[in-house]
Design an enzyme around this catalytic site. Structure first.
Site, PDB file in Angstrom:
ATOM      1  N   HIS A   1       0.821  -1.213   0.000  1.00  0.00           N
ATOM      2  CA  HIS A   1       0.000   0.000   0.000  1.00  0.00           C
ATOM      3  C   HIS A   1       0.855   1.263   0.000  1.00  0.00           C
ATOM      4  O   HIS A   1       0.550   2.228  -0.688  1.00  0.00           O
ATOM      5  CB  HIS A   1      -0.852   0.040   1.268  1.00  0.00           C
ATOM      6  CG  HIS A   1      -2.175  -0.638   1.134  1.00  0.00           C
ATOM      7  ND1 HIS A   1      -2.927  -0.590  -0.004  1.00  0.00           N
ATOM      8  CD2 HIS A   1      -2.896  -1.360   2.012  1.00  0.00           C
ATOM      9  CE1 HIS A   1      -4.036  -1.259   0.179  1.00  0.00           C
ATOM     10  NE2 HIS A   1      -4.047  -1.753   1.400  1.00  0.00           N
TER      11      HIS A   1
ATOM     12  N   ARG B   1      -9.413  -2.342 -17.538  1.00  0.00           N
ATOM     13  CA  ARG B   1      -9.387  -3.778 -17.199  1.00  0.00           C
ATOM     14  C   ARG B   1      -9.919  -3.926 -15.778  1.00  0.00           C
ATOM     15  O   ARG B   1      -9.178  -3.753 -14.817  1.00  0.00           O
ATOM     16  CB  ARG B   1      -7.959  -4.310 -17.283  1.00  0.00           C
ATOM     17  CG  ARG B   1      -7.361  -4.349 -18.679  1.00  0.00           C
ATOM     18  CD  ARG B   1      -5.929  -4.874 -18.600  1.00  0.00           C
ATOM     19  NE  ARG B   1      -5.437  -5.325 -19.886  1.00  0.00           N
ATOM     20  CZ  ARG B   1      -4.529  -4.655 -20.609  1.00  0.00           C
ATOM     21  NH1 ARG B   1      -4.052  -3.499 -20.179  1.00  0.00           N
ATOM     22  NH2 ARG B   1      -4.114  -5.152 -21.763  1.00  0.00           N
TER      23      ARG B   1
ATOM     24  N   CYS C   1      -6.445  -2.144 -28.844  1.00  0.00           N
ATOM     25  CA  CYS C   1      -6.082  -1.897 -27.447  1.00  0.00           C
ATOM     26  C   CYS C   1      -5.079  -2.912 -26.917  1.00  0.00           C
ATOM     27  O   CYS C   1      -4.784  -2.941 -25.736  1.00  0.00           O
ATOM     28  CB  CYS C   1      -7.315  -1.822 -26.561  1.00  0.00           C
ATOM     29  SG  CYS C   1      -8.262  -3.332 -26.550  1.00  0.00           S
TER      30      CYS C   1
HETATM   31  C1  PEP Z   1      -5.512  -8.153 -25.521  1.00  0.00           C
HETATM   32  O1  PEP Z   1      -5.663  -9.372 -25.386  1.00  0.00           O
HETATM   33  O2  PEP Z   1      -4.892  -7.625 -26.462  1.00  0.00           O
HETATM   34  C2  PEP Z   1      -6.072  -7.229 -24.518  1.00  0.00           C
HETATM   35  C3  PEP Z   1      -6.045  -5.924 -24.693  1.00  0.00           C
HETATM   36  O3  PEP Z   1      -6.601  -7.778 -23.376  1.00  0.00           O
HETATM   37  P1  PEP Z   1      -5.694  -8.277 -22.138  1.00  0.00           P
HETATM   38  O4  PEP Z   1      -4.267  -7.883 -22.429  1.00  0.00           O
HETATM   39  O5  PEP Z   1      -6.251  -7.645 -20.929  1.00  0.00           O
HETATM   40  O6  PEP Z   1      -5.912  -9.753 -22.182  1.00  0.00           O
END
Ligand code: PEP
Ligand code: MG
Length: 588
Positions: A200, A307, A520
């Protein structure tokens, strides 16, 4: 000159004088019978609890002066302490000890807090991923006991207020709540002998943006009040009594950091636009609320991927709808006019195993190959109550700002249809409860991270309002190479003709359907790969906030023609090594 090595947990180089924060030790507390009697000890304990709660309230009052991210973290921690002082197991057990064993209040608190801390702490055979959380819980019991015992014995707390402005705070141990009284405008850096990267205290100091090095062995033995010290929060190096050459080096590192900050500051205000005039949207991937300041500093235009599997402490129960709502609503409100893309829980594979065990969802962990098993949306559809709670919380948070909802690990259109039914049911239920949701619910999007999803992107995009290319998993599943295994790392590359074909298919389908599509996965933070993807038709990229500036710099130097040409040549290349080399050597 003396060089010590600790763990750098909050970046920045500082040259300043040290100031030691010393705390008078508590007397040894023995389990002796009280001379005052049980009734009087109970009164003493209750008064100490009331005083401790009052001190915590006072600490809370100081939070307003802290940056937002620090306030959020410390506020949550103070709430944990307050709960532990209100009819908690600790208080009930201590009361029992007073009545049954006739001990002093100090002894009762010490014995019971030791027992609870030992129970909450790491246990033999405990899975690795649960150890950090267990250590934190243990620390919370010890901290509450320390506060109670100081109030019972009258041994004062350490004060940071008399530390001279601009100095490096040095302590044997910095406790998380101490961060509430660290004024980032007065304290240049923090050093401690104890502590670790993920505890923490480290999270708080990062949130306060104070350069810090923790876990520095023999720090206190070597430190003297007022000695000159160089703290490097990036490398974890601490230099006491530096010589002139080391000082000069540190000064130039500080100047470099200042230049970098200025450059990034300037870049943030410039549009993310190709030299040929096309705008490119740059978003951030977020795991924790304390990443938001960096997101704002680096000029992200929104959150492209939140996430949620990292948002809630796995050592605590998963928050209910109200608890989740509070977290989402705060994040969404903090983003103001910008959009937050909240992905529903992507448990399974390598993520969230401790949580699944806690919820009694064990089948998924026993699978021989969990990456190929029940994970992401498949898992949520098997446990719809978890999905419903999360969707209801997100829908309520949508009243605080702009958001979109993203579904992970989709492999068929049926999963999207089933989710949409649940989504609409949640909205109906909320409306019945009097929540005023707009007629148009927040958009529902699909992650393209399995080859099946990419190959059926046309059908998926007809059932979804947007697509997000998860190149991390898509690479893993396309190339049959584990994304987290070092052994396969040479084989794991997004620049493979097979992967490009799947991306191209998905982009074409999204553009044909006039639906937004964004990248992403990590590929979005590779500036040269971004050039190729722009040529493919992509205009939106989401990445770690820290990696936004180099991508933006690249974008501002590119023309659409150059991107188109790179894409055209890349799609013709059949050899993965040659394809990688082509992109690596792409010169603007
Ligand atoms: C991916 O799989 O590219 C993604 C963005 O999700 P994560 O990395 O959280 O699995
Ligand atoms: Mg993924």
């Amino acid at each position: 000159m003396k060089i010590l090595q600790g763990v750098g947990i909050s970046q920045g180089v500082v040259i300043a004088r040290a100031s030691l924060a010393y705390e008078r030790p508590l007397p040894v507390i023995e389990a002796v019978p009280s001379l005052l009697g049980a009734e009087a000890e109970r009164t003493r304990l209750d008064q100490a609890i009331a005083l401790t709660l009052k001190q915590l309230r006072k600490l809370r009052g100081k939070l307003d002066t802290l940056p937002d991210e620090g306030r959020i973290e410390i506020d949550a921690l103070l709430s944990v302490y307050e709960r532990m002082l209100n009819h908690s197991r600790l208080v009930r057990a201590a009361h029992r000890r007073l009545a049954e064993d006739g001990l002093t209040a100090e002894a009762a608190v010490q014995l019971e807090s030791d027992a609870l801390a030992a129970q909450a702490g790491p246990q033999p055979g405990m899975p690795e991923e649960e150890i950090e959380g267990a250590k934190r819980r243990e620390g919370e019991f010890r901290e509450v006991a320390r506060r109670l015992l100081r109030n019972l014995t009258g041994v004062s707390f350490r004060a940071f207020s008399d530390i001279p402005g601009g100095s490096v705070l040095v302590a044997e141990q910095i406790r998380p709540a101490d961060a509430a009284v660290i004024d980032p405008n007065r304290i240049a850096a923090v050093l401690s002998e104890g502590g670790g990267v993920t505890d923490h205290t480290a999270i708080m100091l990062r949130a306060l943006n104070v350069p810090a090095v923790l876990a520095v062995p023999t720090l206190i033995d070597h430190m003297q009040e007022g000695c000159l010290v160089i703290v490097d929060g990036t490398t974890g190096r601490v230099v006491l009594h530096p010589d002139s050459a080391t000082l000069a080096e540190a000064r130039s590192a500080m100047a470099e950091e200042a230049r970098e900050r200025k450059g990034i500051g300037r870049l943030r205000r410039l549009p993310s636009r190709l030299v040929s005039g096309e705008d490119i949207e740059l978003l951030a991937n977020v795991e924790l609320p304390n990443e938001l300041p960096l997101l704002h500093r680096n000029g992200a235009a929104g959150i492209g991927l939140l996430r949620t599997e990292f948002l809630f402490d796995e050592s605590e129960a998963l928050p209910d709808e109200d608890g989740q709502y509070a977290v989402y609503a705060r994040l969404v409100a903090d983003m103001q006019e910008m959009t937050t893309t909240i992905r529903v829980l992507d448990w399974g594979g390598e993520k969230g195993l401790a949580r699944l065990r806690q919820l009694g969802i064990t089948d998924e962990q026993e699978e021989e190959n969990p990456a190929l098993g029940v994970r992401g949306l498949r898992l949520l559809l098997r446990h719809p109550e978890i999905l419903e709670t999360q969707l209801c919380a997100i829908l309520r948070a949508s009243l605080e700002g702009k958001l979109r909802i993203l579904l992970p690990m989709v492999s068929s259109v049926n999963e999207v249809l089933a989710t949409r039914q649940i989504y609409e049911r949640c909205a109906k239920r909320l409306r019945r409860r009097g929540v005023k949701l707009p007629a148009d619910l927040p958009p529902l999007g699909v992650m393209i991270e399995t080859p099946a999803a990419a190959l059926t992107a046309g059908a998926l995009v007809r059932q979804a309002e947007f697509l997000a290319l998860g190149t991390n998993d898509l690479t893993m599943y396309t190339l049959a190479v584990d994304r987290s295994s070092a052994m396969g790392s040479d084989l794991y590359t997004g620049l493979h003709p097979g992967l490009l074909k799947l991306l191209r298919l998905s982009v074409d389908e999204a553009l044909r359907a006039h639906r937004p599509i964004c990248v992403c996965g990590e590929m979005a933070s590779d500036p040269r790969a971004v050039a190729l993807l722009i040529g493919m038709g992509l205009r939106s990229f989401s990445m770690s906030a820290a990696l936004l500036p180099p991508v933006k710099r690249m974008i501002r130097s590119l023309s659409l023609d150059a991107c188109d040409e790179l894409h055209r040549r890349a799609m013709l290349e059949e050899d993965p090594l040659a394809l990688s080399a082509m992109v690596r050597h792409f010169a603007v």
